[in-house]
Design a protein around this motif. Structure first.
Motif, PDB file in Angstrom:
ATOM      1  N   LYS A  17     -37.102  89.643 -28.191  1.00 19.32           N
ATOM      2  CA  LYS A  17     -35.997  88.818 -28.684  1.00 19.32           C
ATOM      3  C   LYS A  17     -36.452  88.019 -29.911  1.00 19.32           C
ATOM      4  O   LYS A  17     -35.744  87.914 -30.906  1.00 19.32           O
ATOM      5  CB  LYS A  17     -35.488  87.889 -27.584  1.00 19.32           C
ATOM      6  N   GLU A  18     -37.659  87.480 -29.828  1.00 21.65           N
ATOM      7  CA  GLU A  18     -38.230  86.726 -30.936  1.00 21.65           C
ATOM      8  C   GLU A  18     -38.450  87.623 -32.159  1.00 21.65           C
ATOM      9  O   GLU A  18     -38.119  87.268 -33.288  1.00 21.65           O
ATOM     10  CB  GLU A  18     -39.578  86.154 -30.473  1.00 21.65           C
ATOM     11  N   PHE A  19     -39.002  88.827 -31.915  1.00 20.07           N
ATOM     12  CA  PHE A  19     -39.265  89.730 -33.032  1.00 20.07           C
ATOM     13  C   PHE A  19     -37.977  90.324 -33.595  1.00 20.07           C
ATOM     14  O   PHE A  19     -37.905  90.626 -34.781  1.00 20.07           O
ATOM     15  CB  PHE A  19     -40.280  90.804 -32.649  1.00 20.07           C
ATOM     16  N   LEU A  20     -36.957  90.460 -32.775  1.00 19.01           N
ATOM     17  CA  LEU A  20     -35.661  90.906 -33.278  1.00 19.01           C
ATOM     18  C   LEU A  20     -35.126  89.887 -34.285  1.00 19.01           C
ATOM     19  O   LEU A  20     -34.639  90.244 -35.355  1.00 19.01           O
ATOM     20  CB  LEU A  20     -34.672  91.101 -32.126  1.00 19.01           C
ATOM     21  N   TYR A  21     -35.255  88.617 -33.961  1.00 15.64           N
ATOM     22  CA  TYR A  21     -34.827  87.576 -34.901  1.00 15.64           C
ATOM     23  C   TYR A  21     -35.648  87.650 -36.191  1.00 15.64           C
ATOM     24  O   TYR A  21     -35.108  87.574 -37.293  1.00 15.64           O
ATOM     25  CB  TYR A  21     -34.939  86.176 -34.272  1.00 15.64           C
ATOM     26  N   GLU A  22     -36.956  87.809 -36.040  1.00 14.50           N
ATOM     27  CA  GLU A  22     -37.838  87.888 -37.214  1.00 14.50           C
ATOM     28  C   GLU A  22     -37.535  89.116 -38.072  1.00 14.50           C
ATOM     29  O   GLU A  22     -37.840  89.135 -39.264  1.00 14.50           O
ATOM     30  CB  GLU A  22     -39.308  87.910 -36.787  1.00 14.50           C
ATOM     31  N   THR A  31     -29.636  80.675 -46.240  1.00 11.20           N
ATOM     32  CA  THR A  31     -29.949  79.946 -45.017  1.00 11.20           C
ATOM     33  C   THR A  31     -30.062  80.934 -43.857  1.00 11.20           C
ATOM     34  O   THR A  31     -29.164  81.758 -43.664  1.00 11.20           O
ATOM     35  CB  THR A  31     -28.846  78.915 -44.707  1.00 11.20           C
ATOM     36  N   PRO A  32     -31.149  80.883 -43.087  1.00  8.58           N
ATOM     37  CA  PRO A  32     -31.291  81.790 -41.945  1.00  8.58           C
ATOM     38  C   PRO A  32     -30.184  81.554 -40.914  1.00  8.58           C
ATOM     39  O   PRO A  32     -29.717  80.429 -40.743  1.00  8.58           O
ATOM     40  CB  PRO A  32     -32.651  81.421 -41.347  1.00  8.58           C
ATOM     41  N   PRO A  33     -29.779  82.623 -40.227  1.00 12.46           N
ATOM     42  CA  PRO A  33     -28.771  82.455 -39.178  1.00 12.46           C
ATOM     43  C   PRO A  33     -29.359  81.700 -37.990  1.00 12.46           C
ATOM     44  O   PRO A  33     -30.584  81.610 -37.859  1.00 12.46           O
ATOM     45  CB  PRO A  33     -28.419  83.895 -38.799  1.00 12.46           C
ATOM     46  N   PRO A  34     -28.510  81.179 -37.108  1.00 11.55           N
ATOM     47  CA  PRO A  34     -29.040  80.516 -35.911  1.00 11.55           C
ATOM     48  C   PRO A  34     -29.783  81.533 -35.043  1.00 11.55           C
ATOM     49  O   PRO A  34     -29.463  82.732 -35.055  1.00 11.55           O
ATOM     50  CB  PRO A  34     -27.791  79.987 -35.211  1.00 11.55           C
TER      51      PRO A  34
END
Length: 157
Positions: A17-22, A31-34
């Motif tokens: 989940k963390e790497f999907l965001y990255e 601006t990065p998404p939430p």
């Protein structure tokens, strides 16, 4: 810096989940998404029940006992989908570890693993502005389709 590349452990699946965001490409000045954007259905296909399906593979890069990057595949209906038999690939590294060859090593090791498993090809979707396009080409991906923002790339294993 010693980099170990190994299979994702069962107790580490939550890291995806963390790497999907990255993995979300954020152009300079945007601006990065939430962080909860990864809860959207079109992104959850990358990680839901990971490890339970044919074609679910994940390699991680580890430095000093910290997972700093991941490359994973699965057959899914995602942005890079080509057909029902082709794996889709996602890769990401924490920002501090990008541009050091770690992603290239992860990709090469994943491509070798997929060949050993007998897969014929793997695809991915990448924003045209993403510097990683060049790395994908270097490891054998080529553009098979595009829209205004993205390339669909395939590696014939």
């Amino acid at each position: 810096m010693q980099v170990e590349v190994r299979l994702l452990k069962n107790n580490e699946v939550g890291l995806l989940k963390e790497f999907l965001y990255e993995a979300i490409f954020i152009p300079e000045g945007v601006t990065p998404p939430p962080r909860d954007i990864v809860e959207k259905a079109e992104l959850r296909v990358y990680i839901d029940d990971f490890g339970t399906r044919h074609g679910d593979n994940c390699l991680v890069a580890v430095i000093e006992n910290k997972v700093v990057g991941a490359v994973w595949t699965r057959i899914m209906n995602d942005y890079g989908r080509v057909d029902d038999a082709t794996l889709s690939l996602a890769i990401s590294l924490y920002k501090d570890y990008r541009g050091q060859g770690i992603g290239t090593r992860l990709m090469k090791e994943m491509l070798s693993l997929l060949k050993m498993q007998g897969f014929k090809k793997v695809s991915l979707s990448v924003q045209k502005a993403n510097y990683a396009v060049h790395m994908y080409e270097k490891v054998g991906f080529h553009i098979v389709d595009e829209n205004s923002e993205e390339y669909i790339m395939v590696n014939e294993l």
